[in-house]
Design an enzyme around this catalytic site. Structure first.
Site: not given
Length: 586
Positions: A152, A217
């Protein structure tokens, strides 16, 4: 006075201690640190022995930084990865949320780019979008290696602010531009590229190698790394990995000459020494959310202080009163880094540093260092506080009824989340009493308290995270660290950009957090490091994020040689002592 409610768990943890810095003078209490400049047997910051490439029949890792074909290939691979906008917000809590659609597209891309890896180490999906690749070793007695990264990236504010479109993956011959280029699709693509290269050489691992890629994350990691960590611990057990290597760290830095307080020129040092600084610990974190409910009404008949005014006053007081102090404890990794700098770069550090390190005034020493080296260094040693979100009001002529704000804290190694919570309550309580409000401080179910008239609720966004355990960095004593540092020296003292330099490997801590927050149980040797030279990875989390392709290739050389150096290693010490290596290298 209105009622103030405290949960028992918070009351039990109120152990606030905030020593004031009364002086910046540093008393010298013993001559121990004289040994840094003239160390008997080189006991201060010894260099790890270099680890030569094993005789395994594989090609040299230097190819990654020398072969122009590989350079073009990696620019293409990373560009394609950046072109998939795997953005995430704080409020995407379901892996089947439509916002995760691009992650499925990203997985398809990885299959196309790395066919051998997907054939021989088909990834196991964890919580739908997490990926775990396993290359099973032939010797089950050897602990596996765990390499991690995240898929991400943070969202874009205004793409028009960018020099090149943020998801174009533009490569200008030197820099690969775009969101995620340096945080951290460069790591993910680099790891998969190394595995693809090894498999193309018909490599069969002796030691199991696992790649684990989370997908949230940037939003605390509970869906991705949180689920992956549970899967790995259930399968392999606690303390089951030789080491964990994730993104992060402080890269590779050439020490800058201190400013006017020491040598006066402010120029970068040129003593032929480069410091490799993997993160061996992390600060803790907590997001304190303030939610205030007050009566509304027409703005033509306002109260003396609106809800927005009250919350603004709270934030003002949090930023003004009882500020946090830095502290350099004996066990703090930065102390070892500073010792290394005095030992190996004495002409590029503050002339008072060796003496300061011998002081027992840990707060005064830390404050003097923070003033000398700036906020980047200060917040390695000090808890930070940042008001990041403020919401209130819906109409220009209507008094706001519900106001909220979020204040983010990154907690220094010498403090705890409970201390930060207690400080907030201590500062906010007089304001609550002043405006005849009631207060719920960190209740177990904050939703039940929010919305009450004239009521302020303090809660956390995602719980609290204590500072991470610090991984061992005793060269010559901890075998895993010594070997990791030795491989690092061998790789980076050989790449063209650092040829002729001495690389000193010394851990430090990270001011932010990575997915390793979930991996603490898996290994005592956890390293957070995207090994990039200073200036080689720019603008993480902001406009014009980019990475130098040569820096990306150098990181690949490290991953490649780490896998080879640890592949059949049985944990024994190197045949040469650290002391002997010192005499050879210095």
């Amino acid at each position: 006075m209105r009622a103030i409610q405290f949960p028992k768990t918070l009351v039990a943890g109120l152990l606030l201690s905030a020593p004031a810095v009364t002086s910046l003078s540093i008393p010298i209490l013993n001559p121990f640190y004289q040994h840094i400049l003239n160390p008997p047997n080189h006991e201060i910051c010894p260099l790890a022995p270099k680890i030569p490439s094993p005789d395994d029949g594989l090609l040299s890792g230097q190819r990654f930084v020398e072969d122009t074909t590989i350079r073009s290939q990696q620019a293409h691979r990373l560009s394609k990865a950046v072109q998939v906008p795997t953005t995430i917000t704080d409020y995407m809590k379901d892996p089947y949320d439509p916002g995760f659609t691009h992650f499925v597209e990203f997985h398809d891309l990885l299959k196309d780019l790395f066919p051998l890896t997907h054939k021989k180490a088909k990834p196991i999906p964890i919580n739908r979008l997490g990926l775990v690749y396993t290359l099973k070793g032939t010797d089950p007695t050897l602990k596996p290696l765990l390499f991690t990264a995240h898929q991400d990236v943070v969202p874009i504010n205004d793409p028009n602010d960018w020099t090149h479109p943020p998801f174009a993956g533009h490569f200008d011959g030197t820099w690969l531009w775009g969101r995620g280029a340096s945080d951290c699709k460069n790591v993910l693509i680099g790891l998969l590229s190394v595995i693809e290269d090894l498999l193309a050489q018909k490599w069969t691992p002796t030691r199991t190698v696992i790649l684990a890629f989370g997908f949230d994350e940037e939003s605390h990691g509970f869906l991705g790394a949180g689920a992956i960590a549970s899967f790995l611990e259930e399968k392999y057990g606690k303390d089951s990995f030789e080491f964990v290597l994730d993104e992060g760290g402080m890269g590779l830095e050439t020490l800058s000459t201190p400013s006017s307080s020491s040598r006066g020129n402010g120029e970068e040092g040129d003593d032929g020494v480069v410091y490799a600084l993997p993160g061996v610990g992390e600060k803790g974190s907590i997001d304190i959310v303030l939610t205030l409910s007050v009566p509304g009404g027409h703005s033509s008949i306002p109260p003396p202080h609106t809800g927005i005014g009250i919350v603004s006053e709270i934030i003002y007081r949090l930023e003004k009163e009882d500020l946090f102090s830095p502290k350099l404890e004996e066990t703090h990794p930065s102390r070892r880094k500073l010792e290394c700098q005095v030992r190996h770069s004495p002409g590029s550090v503050e002339p008072w540093l060796a003496g300061a390190l011998s002081s027992t005034d840990q707060v005064g020493t830390a404050e003097k260092l923070a003033q000398s080296r700036g906020d980047k260094f200060r917040y390695i040693l000090q808890t930070s506080q940042a008001a990041d979100i403020f919401n209130g009001g819906v109409k220009s002529n209507a008094l706001p009824e519900h106001i909220s704000a979020l204040v983010n804290y990154r907690i220094a190694l010498h403090q705890t989340p409970a201390e930060v919570q207690f400080r907030a309550v201590k500062i906010i309580t007089p304001i609550v009493e002043k405006y005849n409000l009631s207060l719920s401080a960190f209740p177990e179910n904050p939703g039940e308290e929010e919305g009450k008239p004239n009521h302020l609720t303090l809660s956390t966004l995602s719980g609290a995270l204590s500072p991470a355990p610090v991984s061992p960095t005793e060269t010559g004593k901890d075998a895993v660290w010594t070997r990791f540092a030795g491989v690092t020296r061998s790789v980076f003292e050989s790449v063209p950009s650092l040829k002729g330099k001495t690389v000193v490997v010394s851990g430090d801590i990270m001011t932010g957090n990575t997915d390793t927050r979930f991996y603490w149980n898996l290994s005592r040797n956890i390293y957070r490091w995207s090994p990039s030279r200073a200036g080689g990875a720019l603008n993480i989390h902001t406009v014009d994020e980019r990475v130098a392709i040569d820096v990306h290739l150098e990181a690949m050389a490290l991953y490649y040689d780490l896998i080879r150096a640890f592949d059949a290693w049985d944990g024994s010490d190197d045949s040469r002592s650290v002391e002997t290596v010192q005499n050879l290298d210095l």
